[in-house]
Write a protein that holds these residues in place. Structure first.
Motif, PDB file in Angstrom:
ATOM      1  N   ARG A  49      -1.678  -1.228  -5.549  1.00  0.00           N
ATOM      2  CA  ARG A  49      -2.717  -0.512  -6.283  1.00  0.00           C
ATOM      3  C   ARG A  49      -4.006  -0.368  -5.466  1.00  0.00           C
ATOM      4  O   ARG A  49      -4.503  -1.330  -4.908  1.00  0.00           O
ATOM      5  N   GLY A  50      -4.491   0.862  -5.408  1.00  0.00           N
ATOM      6  CA  GLY A  50      -5.754   1.124  -4.747  1.00  0.00           C
ATOM      7  C   GLY A  50      -5.643   2.099  -3.587  1.00  0.00           C
ATOM      8  O   GLY A  50      -6.652   2.616  -3.109  1.00  0.00           O
ATOM      9  N   GLY A  51      -4.434   2.337  -3.095  1.00  0.00           N
ATOM     10  CA  GLY A  51      -4.235   3.243  -1.980  1.00  0.00           C
ATOM     11  C   GLY A  51      -4.025   2.509  -0.670  1.00  0.00           C
ATOM     12  O   GLY A  51      -4.968   2.118   0.008  1.00  0.00           O
ATOM     13  N   TRP A  52      -2.768   2.287  -0.308  1.00  0.00           N
ATOM     14  CA  TRP A  52      -2.457   1.539   0.908  1.00  0.00           C
ATOM     15  C   TRP A  52      -2.548   2.429   2.139  1.00  0.00           C
ATOM     16  O   TRP A  52      -2.730   3.646   2.039  1.00  0.00           O
ATOM     17  N   ASP A  53      -2.410   1.816   3.305  1.00  0.00           N
ATOM     18  CA  ASP A  53      -2.498   2.541   4.567  1.00  0.00           C
ATOM     19  C   ASP A  53      -1.161   2.481   5.292  1.00  0.00           C
ATOM     20  O   ASP A  53      -0.858   1.494   5.974  1.00  0.00           O
TER      21      ASP A  53
ATOM     22  N   HIS B  31      -7.370   7.922  -8.114  1.00  0.00           N
ATOM     23  CA  HIS B  31      -6.552   6.728  -8.349  1.00  0.00           C
ATOM     24  C   HIS B  31      -5.641   6.879  -9.564  1.00  0.00           C
ATOM     25  O   HIS B  31      -4.426   6.662  -9.483  1.00  0.00           O
ATOM     26  N   ASP B  32      -6.226   7.205 -10.714  1.00  0.00           N
ATOM     27  CA  ASP B  32      -5.434   7.265 -11.939  1.00  0.00           C
ATOM     28  C   ASP B  32      -4.323   8.309 -11.831  1.00  0.00           C
ATOM     29  O   ASP B  32      -3.171   8.066 -12.227  1.00  0.00           O
ATOM     30  N   ARG B  33      -4.669   9.452 -11.287  1.00  0.00           N
ATOM     31  CA  ARG B  33      -3.664  10.501 -11.159  1.00  0.00           C
ATOM     32  C   ARG B  33      -2.585  10.110 -10.157  1.00  0.00           C
ATOM     33  O   ARG B  33      -1.395  10.376 -10.356  1.00  0.00           O
ATOM     34  N   GLY B  34      -3.002   9.443  -9.078  1.00  0.00           N
ATOM     35  CA  GLY B  34      -2.036   9.018  -8.081  1.00  0.00           C
ATOM     36  C   GLY B  34      -1.042   8.010  -8.624  1.00  0.00           C
ATOM     37  O   GLY B  34       0.152   8.067  -8.320  1.00  0.00           O
ATOM     38  N   VAL B  35      -1.531   7.066  -9.430  1.00  0.00           N
ATOM     39  CA  VAL B  35      -0.646   6.048 -10.011  1.00  0.00           C
ATOM     40  C   VAL B  35       0.378   6.692 -10.941  1.00  0.00           C
ATOM     41  O   VAL B  35       1.567   6.348 -10.916  1.00  0.00           O
TER      42      VAL B  35
ATOM     43  N   SER C 272       2.276   3.578  -3.679  1.00  0.00           N
ATOM     44  CA  SER C 272       0.851   3.406  -3.922  1.00  0.00           C
ATOM     45  C   SER C 272       0.255   4.699  -4.456  1.00  0.00           C
ATOM     46  O   SER C 272       0.912   5.745  -4.470  1.00  0.00           O
ATOM     47  N   ASP C 273      -1.024   4.624  -4.860  1.00  0.00           N
ATOM     48  CA  ASP C 273      -1.713   5.779  -5.433  1.00  0.00           C
ATOM     49  C   ASP C 273      -1.701   6.963  -4.465  1.00  0.00           C
ATOM     50  O   ASP C 273      -1.516   8.106  -4.851  1.00  0.00           O
ATOM     51  N   PHE C 274      -1.975   6.661  -3.194  1.00  0.00           N
ATOM     52  CA  PHE C 274      -2.040   7.633  -2.106  1.00  0.00           C
ATOM     53  C   PHE C 274      -2.203   6.839  -0.820  1.00  0.00           C
ATOM     54  O   PHE C 274      -1.991   5.618  -0.813  1.00  0.00           O
TER      55      PHE C 274
ATOM     56  N   ALA D 115       6.466   5.830   0.970  1.00  0.00           N
ATOM     57  CA  ALA D 115       7.141   5.032  -0.047  1.00  0.00           C
ATOM     58  C   ALA D 115       8.320   4.339   0.614  1.00  0.00           C
ATOM     59  O   ALA D 115       8.890   4.858   1.588  1.00  0.00           O
ATOM     60  N   MET D 116       8.666   3.162   0.116  1.00  0.00           N
ATOM     61  CA  MET D 116       9.807   2.415   0.657  1.00  0.00           C
ATOM     62  C   MET D 116      10.763   2.060  -0.473  1.00  0.00           C
ATOM     63  O   MET D 116      10.339   1.761  -1.589  1.00  0.00           O
ATOM     64  N   PHE D 117      12.051   2.087  -0.152  1.00  0.00           N
ATOM     65  CA  PHE D 117      13.111   1.766  -1.107  1.00  0.00           C
ATOM     66  C   PHE D 117      14.020   0.727  -0.461  1.00  0.00           C
ATOM     67  O   PHE D 117      14.394   0.859   0.710  1.00  0.00           O
ATOM     68  N   LEU D 118      14.381  -0.286  -1.225  1.00  0.00           N
ATOM     69  CA  LEU D 118      15.070  -1.440  -0.670  1.00  0.00           C
ATOM     70  C   LEU D 118      16.145  -1.919  -1.625  1.00  0.00           C
ATOM     71  O   LEU D 118      15.946  -1.938  -2.845  1.00  0.00           O
TER      72      LEU D 118
END
Length: 445
Positions: free
Chosen positions: A41-45, A123-127, A339-341, A364-367
């Motif tokens: 949450r918050g927008g990762w890098d 943020h809200d829209r990204g989540v 993440s949000d973006f 995004a990651m899938f595991l």
């Protein structure tokens, strides 16, 4: 109204009603696949994780050469070291995981999507977008969509410990943030449910059963008098919840909760919620769960805070997988991390304490312990340009990078259409009710 009359009316209106505890048949256990949605949450890098860039405008911490990359198989990663000053407690470093260690352990089980255009900096829209596939609210979280289709009658079908918990009113959401709160909910007659050695109760078991039956009959009568759909639905959900206390009590909760240093409190919450999720999965009562780790909105001190939160996140993902393996669930588990973006492009200052601002391009990651569920692991789909950190399109058939006008830039709707296809939900009533119109990309085979 007599109980038999109420059930007759309920059956005539198509309402599925759980019988009271003493008369209801046991729910068939849900056997998977199970879904874990982990929100950074918050927008990762992603530049500091799975979409590395050469040192310069976007990266000040590690060396990366696209010709001779730091990678495990086809998955390139940012080889960031974890300095000692990231944490203060000497017991904390064991709860941080380096990128190199994470990808060495899980690359063969991962699908990474880079160049994911979230189409928003909010943020809200990204989540909402990353977890439902749509910008506007009202659409269900993917795990909730699966739960509504696969096990709608189960009392813990969709558990949310944070993140986007919208269900589209398809099923109720169970908001449980700790094992302690769950014990109080599952065993309301115990005076001290937090103590596994305490057997004292508020009333005798027979008395409690009579009280519970009376509550159900009173609630059934109340529901039968309602004309407003919202109240009627809420009463039905409460009826179902009270009728499933036996099922809740059957969840084998851990006696010992994981205990982390104080400065790792956010990660401790995520880990304890993981313990609850695995117990619910093992009991066959849950389909999907939301987990969340915050602190990624790094407008300042990016090179310290973002690195620390990513290291916590990777340890948390590893904990999910290790707990699933211990429960024998890892090969039947699908984890999505998003993440949000993203962050960028570049830094918002020149000093060491500068940060990175919101940037719509993310990853995004899938595991899964069984990468066959994902159409095969060890794969990277999509990418971003080195000079501008802009998304690169992909060929819609082969998913190879395609920088021509024919290349399709991957968006959250593409991801969710592919997720629905992977889960066998594309033609379900719920998926059609909450339709997503976009190209079908074979992201998961």
């Amino acid at each position: 109204m007599h109980r038999r009359s109420f059930l007759k009316i309920a059956a005539g209106t198509g309402l599925a009603v759980a019988l009271p505890r003493h008369a209801r048949a046991a729910l068939p256990p849900y056997k998977g696949p199970f879904y874990v949605m982990i929100s950074a949450r918050g927008g990762w890098d992603p530049v500091y994780l799975c979409d590395p860039k050469p040192k310069g405008t976007f990266n000040r911490l590690y060396d990366y050469d696209p010709v001779d990359p730091t990678a495990v198989g086809d998955i390139h990663y940012a080889d960031i070291q974890l300095p000692a000053n990231l944490v203060t407690d000497p017991l904390s470093p064991q709860y941080l995981m380096k990128n190199a260690d994470f990808f060495a352990k899980y690359a063969s089980k991962l699908v990474v999507i880079n160049g994911l255009n979230m189409q928003t900096n909010n943020h809200d829209r990204g989540v909402v977008t990353i977890w439902s596939g749509r910008h506007d609210g009202g659409y269900p979280n993917f795990a909730a969509l699966v739960a509504a289709e696969r096990a709608p009658e189960h009392p813990l079908a969709f558990i949310s410990g944070g993140g986007y918990s919208g269900t589209g009113n398809l099923i109720p959401v169970t908001r449980l943030n700790s094992v302690g709160s769950f014990r109080k909910l599952a065993e309301p007659n115990r005076t001290n449910p937090a103590d596994p050695n305490s057997t004292s109760t508020y009333m005798h078991a027979d008395t409690f059963a009579r009280v519970a039956a009376a509550q159900q009959e009173r609630l059934a009568a109340f529901k039968a008098k309602q004309n407003l759909p919202k109240i009627e639905r809420a009463a039905g959900e409460l009826y179902l919840a009270r009728g499933n206390l036996d099922a809740l009590a059957s969840v084998a909760l851990p006696d010992a909760l994981i205990d982390l240093p104080n400065e790792m409190g956010d990660l401790e919450r995520m880990a304890q919620q993981t313990q609850l999720a695995m117990a619910a999965f093992s009991a066959g009562l849950a389909v999907g769960v939301n987990l969340e780790l915050g602190g990624f909105d790094t407008h300042a001190n990016h090179d310290t805070v973002q690195v620390r939160q990513l290291a916590k996140l990777l340890w948390g993902i590893d904990y999910v997988m290790s707990q699933a393996a211990a429960a024998g669930l890892d090969s039947n588990l699908i984890v999505m991390v998003g993440s949000d973006f993203g962050r960028g492009k570049g830094y918002n200052g020149m000093d060491a304490g500068s940060g990175k601002d919101h940037w719509p391009v993310s990853s995004a990651m899938f595991l899964s312990g069984n990468p066959g569920l994902l159409g095969g692991g060890g794969r990277v789909i999509g990418g971003t340009t080195e000079l501008e950190q802009l998304p690169i399109g992909v060929d819609p058939d082969t998913l190879e990078l395609d920088e021509s006008d024919d290349g399709i830039v991957i968006t959250a709707p593409h991801v969710h259409v592919a997720l629905r296809e992977m889960a066998g939900l594309s033609e379900s009533a719920a998926a059609k009710k909450f339709g997503i119109i976009t190209d079908m990309l074979p992201l998961f085979g």
